[in-house]
Design a protein around this motif. Sequence first.
Motif, short mmCIF file in Angstrom:
data_model
loop_
_atom_site.label_atom_id
_atom_site.label_comp_id
_atom_site.label_asym_id
_atom_site.label_seq_id
_atom_site.Cartn_x
_atom_site.Cartn_y
_atom_site.Cartn_z
N UNK A 186 0.77 -1.15 0.02
CA UNK A 186 0.00 0.11 -0.05
C UNK A 186 1.00 1.08 0.09
N UNK A 187 0.52 2.37 -0.55
CA UNK A 187 1.12 3.56 -0.44
C UNK A 187 1.73 3.97 0.86
N UNK A 188 1.12 3.74 1.83
CA UNK A 188 1.44 4.04 3.13
C UNK A 188 2.74 3.59 3.42
N UNK A 189 2.97 2.27 3.11
CA UNK A 189 4.30 1.76 3.35
C UNK A 189 5.40 2.38 2.59
N UNK A 190 5.05 2.96 1.45
CA UNK A 190 6.24 3.64 0.89
C UNK A 190 6.42 5.00 1.35
N UNK A 218 0.37 -1.55 7.64
CA UNK A 218 0.42 -3.00 8.10
C UNK A 218 -1.08 -3.48 8.15
N UNK A 219 -1.88 -2.57 8.85
CA UNK A 219 -3.35 -2.97 9.05
C UNK A 219 -4.09 -3.03 7.67
N UNK A 220 -3.76 -2.48 6.67
CA UNK A 220 -3.98 -2.52 5.30
C UNK A 220 -3.74 -3.95 4.81
N UNK A 221 -2.66 -4.15 5.18
CA UNK A 221 -2.30 -5.64 4.52
C UNK A 221 -2.62 -6.91 5.46
N UNK A 256 -6.36 6.51 8.88
CA UNK A 256 -6.10 5.82 7.93
C UNK A 256 -6.44 4.36 8.03
N UNK A 257 -6.07 3.79 9.48
CA UNK A 257 -6.28 2.60 10.09
C UNK A 257 -7.76 2.38 10.19
N UNK A 258 -8.68 3.38 10.44
CA UNK A 258 -10.10 2.88 10.76
C UNK A 258 -10.72 2.91 9.15
#
Length: 139
Positions: free
Chosen positions: A4-8, A58-61, A136-138
């Motif tokens: 996800x883009x958050x990781x980048x 991490x939550x997204x994946x 974002x986690x929500x």
Amino acid sequence: MRKPPESLVAAVLVLLALVIFLGGMVFRSVAPALGGGWITELTIYLVVWGLLIGAAGCVAEQEHIRADFFVRMLGPGARRWVDLLAAVAGCLFCVALTWFGWLVVDFALLLDERSPSIMQFPKVYFYTALPVSMAICSV
């Protein structure tokens, strides 16, 4: 698998913090006047933002840590209900942290709270990392 883009974003922020921190070591050796406390402060801000945004990735994946030892012992039907309950509880927790985080941000804006370093950096930028990450986690 695509991350996800958050990781980048998290990786860039932590890498930038590392570069600034290492640059600060050079500044302290070559030109001590340039290597003040602002380097440590900026590094901490970037690492906190990177870690919290990375948590959202991490939550997204679904790569976050789960205590599911007992859940694995359940049958498929019960496991589905427990997973649903855990997802709802986790989402409510993230929403609550988003709300209370924004209250802290609002209070820091009201007080115009600033860091003790020479930068006098507004702490609201530091505090904003938590509600942004939890929002974002929500989602």
